[in-house]
Write an enzyme that holds these catalytic residues in place. Structure first.
Site, PDB file in Angstrom:
ATOM      1  N   TYR A 133      44.939  45.202  42.211  1.00  0.00           N
ATOM      2  CA  TYR A 133      46.213  45.106  41.486  1.00  0.00           C
ATOM      3  C   TYR A 133      47.267  46.070  42.027  1.00  0.00           C
ATOM      4  O   TYR A 133      48.439  45.972  41.671  1.00  0.00           O
ATOM      5  CB  TYR A 133      45.995  45.389  39.984  1.00  0.00           C
ATOM      6  CG  TYR A 133      45.465  44.206  39.212  1.00  0.00           C
ATOM      7  CD1 TYR A 133      44.190  43.722  39.443  1.00  0.00           C
ATOM      8  CD2 TYR A 133      46.242  43.579  38.241  1.00  0.00           C
ATOM      9  CE1 TYR A 133      43.693  42.647  38.736  1.00  0.00           C
ATOM     10  CE2 TYR A 133      45.763  42.493  37.528  1.00  0.00           C
ATOM     11  CZ  TYR A 133      44.486  42.029  37.779  1.00  0.00           C
ATOM     12  OH  TYR A 133      44.004  40.960  37.065  1.00  0.00           O
ATOM     13  N   LYS A 184      30.148  45.376  43.137  1.00  0.00           N
ATOM     14  CA  LYS A 184      29.532  44.522  44.159  1.00  0.00           C
ATOM     15  C   LYS A 184      29.260  45.430  45.343  1.00  0.00           C
ATOM     16  O   LYS A 184      29.803  45.263  46.442  1.00  0.00           O
ATOM     17  CB  LYS A 184      30.498  43.367  44.500  1.00  0.00           C
ATOM     18  CG  LYS A 184      29.925  42.311  45.419  1.00  0.00           C
ATOM     19  CD  LYS A 184      28.980  41.356  44.722  1.00  0.00           C
ATOM     20  CE  LYS A 184      28.370  40.403  45.746  1.00  0.00           C
ATOM     21  NZ  LYS A 184      27.388  39.479  45.139  1.00  0.00           N
ATOM     22  N   ASP A 217      28.201  39.420  39.983  1.00  0.00           N
ATOM     23  CA  ASP A 217      27.758  38.028  39.819  1.00  0.00           C
ATOM     24  C   ASP A 217      26.581  37.959  38.844  1.00  0.00           C
ATOM     25  O   ASP A 217      26.521  37.079  37.980  1.00  0.00           O
ATOM     26  CB  ASP A 217      27.438  37.369  41.168  1.00  0.00           C
ATOM     27  CG  ASP A 217      26.572  38.221  42.092  1.00  0.00           C
ATOM     28  OD1 ASP A 217      26.321  39.411  41.769  1.00  0.00           O
ATOM     29  OD2 ASP A 217      26.134  37.702  43.129  1.00  0.00           O
ATOM     30  N   ASP A 241      39.072  42.223  34.796  1.00  0.00           N
ATOM     31  CA  ASP A 241      39.914  41.120  34.351  1.00  0.00           C
ATOM     32  C   ASP A 241      39.068  39.867  34.144  1.00  0.00           C
ATOM     33  O   ASP A 241      39.122  39.220  33.099  1.00  0.00           O
ATOM     34  CB  ASP A 241      41.005  40.856  35.393  1.00  0.00           C
ATOM     35  CG  ASP A 241      41.858  39.663  35.028  1.00  0.00           C
ATOM     36  OD1 ASP A 241      42.292  39.585  33.862  1.00  0.00           O
ATOM     37  OD2 ASP A 241      42.065  38.783  35.889  1.00  0.00           O
ATOM     38  N   ASP A 245      37.476  37.955  30.381  1.00  0.00           N
ATOM     39  CA  ASP A 245      37.655  36.575  29.922  1.00  0.00           C
ATOM     40  C   ASP A 245      36.307  35.940  29.593  1.00  0.00           C
ATOM     41  O   ASP A 245      36.160  35.232  28.594  1.00  0.00           O
ATOM     42  CB  ASP A 245      38.377  35.725  30.993  1.00  0.00           C
ATOM     43  CG  ASP A 245      39.895  35.779  30.848  1.00  0.00           C
ATOM     44  OD1 ASP A 245      40.397  36.738  30.236  1.00  0.00           O
ATOM     45  OD2 ASP A 245      40.577  34.856  31.340  1.00  0.00           O
TER      46      ASP A 245
HETATM   47  C1  IPM Z   1      45.029  40.385  31.408  1.00  0.00           C
HETATM   48  C2  IPM Z   1      45.876  39.359  32.096  1.00  0.00           C
HETATM   49  C3  IPM Z   1      46.738  40.022  33.146  1.00  0.00           C
HETATM   50  C4  IPM Z   1      45.820  40.669  34.164  1.00  0.00           C
HETATM   51  C5  IPM Z   1      47.736  39.091  33.842  1.00  0.00           C
HETATM   52  C6  IPM Z   1      48.626  38.406  32.841  1.00  0.00           C
HETATM   53  C7  IPM Z   1      48.557  39.811  34.900  1.00  0.00           C
HETATM   54  O1  IPM Z   1      45.097  38.350  32.641  1.00  0.00           O
HETATM   55  O2  IPM Z   1      45.591  41.275  30.742  1.00  0.00           O
HETATM   56  O3  IPM Z   1      43.805  40.311  31.498  1.00  0.00           O
HETATM   57  O4  IPM Z   1      45.429  40.027  35.158  1.00  0.00           O
HETATM   58  O5  IPM Z   1      45.482  41.828  33.987  1.00  0.00           O
HETATM   59 MN    MN Z   2      42.971  38.596  32.265  1.00  0.00          MN
END
Ligand code: IPM
Ligand code: MN
Length: 340
Positions: A133, A184, A217, A241, A245
């Site tokens: 990032y 990793k 993984d 990130d 999710d």
């Molecule tokens: C998160 C989001 C952000 C990230 C995006 C919107 C830039 O996915 O907060 O997890 O990748 O960090």
């Molecule tokens: Mn995210």
């Protein structure tokens, strides 16, 4: 401990359902007896479309001076192509993360009834200002047959160590103190070596914390098949990130997921936001689910030193067993307030 002064909070409701879930979170905070002095900031997709402003430097400096920032959701409606991808992400969200040095992204998860991870509680401590990032890299001979694109991952001893220390602090408060480094290291040998050594070194200061390592993984499999194995996961920006999710999905959906973008050194205001998006399709229908916003507000209260109120909010969310779809925003908010 209750702080003596009224906490000064910048509120960025944002787009879509952002202002609705933020209002719900503020109502629950008020009902818990915590006084906030709020200042609203009009930022996000709607603002950008109106006057082209994403987040100017003067506003960023103003935000730095608050005790905390509460954010709803940012982003245009799906299919609205007027804002190129990345403009708001980099110009607003990442600008705050880097500019305010929000170096930890703390995301707690609790598997709701019926989810794959039902009953499991774990958290992800994601490094939030480095890794891929950081924007290191570039392109040469773009759009020719000989083009080159590089995208580096920045890992500093300082940045890794302060994130790892935060993760150990969190892990040490668990009834079963456990920390798993996810990376990793078998392929990303340079960054992996730094992360591994830092974890090993800091671990010596926390003998009560059981330390483990998973390749990223494999961690994706374990999160689905055995999420109960985790206490605190510490990992780099991009792995964190993606894993968060997946963690959201196995614990009931990102509709429940909260996050804290933290500057534990307190040189800038920390920012608290639900993980979910702006959901423009349900704006104004009263159907927005405020649970993730309220959980994020609980993280904010914890950061503000209002631990007792933070626990009451978290417990109200954890104990919530109403039907989200029929109760709607107002009904869920009322039930949370009743259970405080
Ligand atoms: C998160 C989001 C952000 C990230 C995006 C919107 C830039 O996915 O907060 O997890 O990748 O960090
Ligand atoms: Mn995210």
């Amino acid at each position: 401990m209750t702080n003596q002064h009224t906490h000064r909070v910048a509120v960025i409701g944002g787009d879509g359902i952002g202002p609705e879930v933020t209002a719900a979170a503020l109502a629950v905070i008020a009902a818990a007896g915590v006084e906030l002095a709020t200042t609203n900031y009009d930022l996000g997709a709607a603002r950008y479309l109106r006057d082209g402003v994403v987040l100017d430097d003067a506003t960023l400096e103003e935000l730095r001076g608050f005790d905390a920032i509460l954010l709803g959701a940012i982003g245009p409606a799906i299919g609205d192509t007027r804002i190129p991808g990345g403009v708001l992400e980099r110009g607003l969200l990442l600008k705050m993360r880097f500019g305010l040095d929000l170096y930890v992204n703390y995301r707690p998860f609790h598997g709701v009834a019926g989810s794959i991870a039902e009953g499991c509680t774990f958290s992800i401590v994601r490094e939030n200002t480095e890794g891929p990032y950081a924007g290191e890299g570039g392109t040469l001979r773009r759009a020719t047959a000989h083009e080159i694109a590089t995208q580096g991952s920045v890992n500093t001893r300082f940045g890794v160590e302060r994130c790892v220390r935060y993760a150990f602090e969190r892990a040490s408060t668990l009834s079963n103190p456990r920390l798993t480094l996810v990376h990793k290291t078998n392929v990303l040998t340079f960054a992996g070596d730094l992360w591994s050594r830092v974890v090993t070194e800091v671990a010596r200061e926390y003998p009560a914390v059981a330390v483990d390592y998973n390749h990223v993984d494999a961690a994706c499999i374990y999160l689905v098949e055995n999420p109960g194995r985790y206490g605190v996961i510490v990992t780099d920006n991009l792995f964190g990130d993606i894993l968060s999710d997946l963690a959201g999905a196995v614990t009931g959906g990102i509709g429940y997921a909260a996050s804290a973008n933290l500057n534990p050194a307190r040189t800038g205001a920390s920012m608290f936001e639900p993980v979910h998006g702006a959901a423009h399709d349900i704006v104004g229908t009263g159907r927005a689910n405020p649970l993730a916003a309220v959980s994020s507000a609980a993280l904010m209260l914890e950061h503000l030193g209002e631990e007792a109120a933070a626990r009451r909010l978290s417990r109200a969310v954890a104990d919530f067993d109403g039907d989200v779809a029929t109760l709607g925003t107002a009904g869920i908010t009322a039930q949370l307030i009743e259970r405080l």
